[in-house]
Design a protein around this motif. Structure first.
Motif, PDB file in Angstrom:
ATOM      1  N   GLY A 229       9.105  51.137 -51.784  1.00  0.00           N
ATOM      2  CA  GLY A 229       7.800  50.486 -51.822  1.00  0.00           C
ATOM      3  C   GLY A 229       7.234  50.210 -50.441  1.00  0.00           C
ATOM      4  N   ASP A 278      10.726  48.139 -61.670  1.00  0.00           N
ATOM      5  CA  ASP A 278      10.064  47.224 -60.739  1.00  0.00           C
ATOM      6  C   ASP A 278      10.786  45.880 -60.680  1.00  0.00           C
ATOM      7  OD1 ASP A 278       8.163  49.071 -60.023  1.00  0.00           O
ATOM      8  OD2 ASP A 278       6.630  48.320 -61.402  1.00  0.00           O
ATOM      9  N   ARG A 281      13.918  46.398 -58.643  1.00  0.00           N
ATOM     10  CA  ARG A 281      13.611  46.551 -57.216  1.00  0.00           C
ATOM     11  C   ARG A 281      13.365  45.178 -56.584  1.00  0.00           C
ATOM     12  NH1 ARG A 281       9.628  49.791 -57.731  1.00  0.00           N
ATOM     13  NH2 ARG A 281      10.876  51.688 -57.586  1.00  0.00           N
ATOM     14  N   ASP A 282      12.639  44.329 -57.297  1.00  0.00           N
ATOM     15  CA  ASP A 282      12.345  42.990 -56.784  1.00  0.00           C
ATOM     16  C   ASP A 282      13.618  42.144 -56.687  1.00  0.00           C
ATOM     17  OD1 ASP A 282      10.474  40.771 -56.094  1.00  0.00           O
ATOM     18  OD2 ASP A 282      11.188  39.935 -57.985  1.00  0.00           O
TER      19      ASP A 282
END
Length: 307
Positions: A229, A278, A281-282
């Motif tokens: 990202g 997502d 990933r966070d």
């Protein structure tokens, strides 16, 4: 990219001799008093030895504890070579797996083309060992390839195939990448990148530094890595699909599934239903970049997700 972590023969031998509990980097703590009807021996939840596996194990373990199921954690254990024998024997009873890598690395088979195909295939492969699968999540953690964004913009590179536009391509990766089809071997055999060479760099940090400096052209990273990202890097499309889908799926001892019944499966599937790439990933960023503990990150996310 879950096949990157391979245990040595020595590590496997040591594990067999000393037992997995001695190898685990995680904690055996976390057992809570069981709710009525949900007692019995604790469910042994395991993880591989990388960040998102440990986060996932904590998420599922804490979700089960919240529903009254007793849990023992065996985290940070190592690779499939180390874990699978104990999963099949029942010493370990629950692990969040990655479908494509489980098929290709765990069983040496070619993975299906879709998440559902992989799920059906992996269920059949595990069945003789007394291991079952629950629902797979939308979340994936798979090999992803990145280049510097300034190079991508300058040369018009958006996919792995576009690397043919360059005079020279240097991929840096761990040693096993060179002979793996989802990695450099696929660049040669499937993408036919005759301009590509491979450089072994074992650790992820030095690989990133070499990419930053321009010494190498492309590196593999996890799809849940914060680098995917980062505007400084461009994720290349795997347009010829050398990397299988890697949806997260709970692999659970069938005896546990039978004994714990539908409520147990429902509790686990409710977690999987809310896990996305997502989200992972966070959560990974919070642990790897921000220094938070996997258990705390898992607890906060479960609270926010209403689980």
């Amino acid at each position: 990219m879950r096949w990157f972590r391979n245990a040595s023969v020595v590590a496997v031998a040591v594990a067999a001799t000393l037992g997995l509990a001695a190898c685990g980097g995680g904690s055996d703590s976390g057992d809570k008093p069981a709710a009525q009807g949900k007692g019995g021996a604790p469910i042994v939840v395991a993880s591989f030895n990388f960040t998102d596996s440990q986060i996932l194990a904590e998420i599922y373990a804490q979700a089960l504890e919240a529903k009254g199921y007793p849990v023992t954690r065996k985290l940070n254990l190592g690779s499939r070579e180390l874990i699978y024998p104990s999963l099949k024997s029942g010493e370990l009873q629950f692990i969040p797996e990655y479908q494509g890598a489980a098929i290709t690395t765990g069983f040496g088979k070619e993975a299906g083309k879709t998440a559902q195909e992989e799920h059906d295939q992996l269920a059949k492969l595990f069945e003789p060992s007394g291991v079952g699968l629950l629902n797979f999540a939308a979340a994936e953690d798979k090999n992803t390839y990145i280049v510097k964004s300034d190079l991508a913009k300058e040369k018009g590179i958006a996919s792995i195939s576009d690397l043919k536009k360059l005079d020279k391509v240097v991929m840096a990766g761990p040693p096993e990448c060179e002979k793996r089809l989802p990695c450099f071997q696929g660049f040669k055999d499937v993408y036919k990148l005759t301009n590509a060479t491979f450089q072994t760099i074992q650790e992820a940090g030095p690989r990133v530094e070499q990419l930053k400096s321009g010494a190498v052209t492309v590196i593999p990273v996890d799809s849940v890595s914060p680098l995917t990202g980062d505007s400084n890097y461009t994720v290349l499309k795997d347009d010829l699909n050398i990397v299988p889908t890697e949806n997260v799926v709970p692999a659970v001892n069938k005896k546990v599934l039978d004994e714990r019944g539908a409520d147990f499966a429902t509790a686990v599937n409710a977690v999987s239903a809310k896990l996305t790439t997502d989200v992972m990933r966070d959560l990974n960023k919070k642990v790897d970049s921000d220094g938070e503990k996997a258990a705390d990150v898992a607890k906060d996310w479960l609270s926010q997700a209403g689980l």
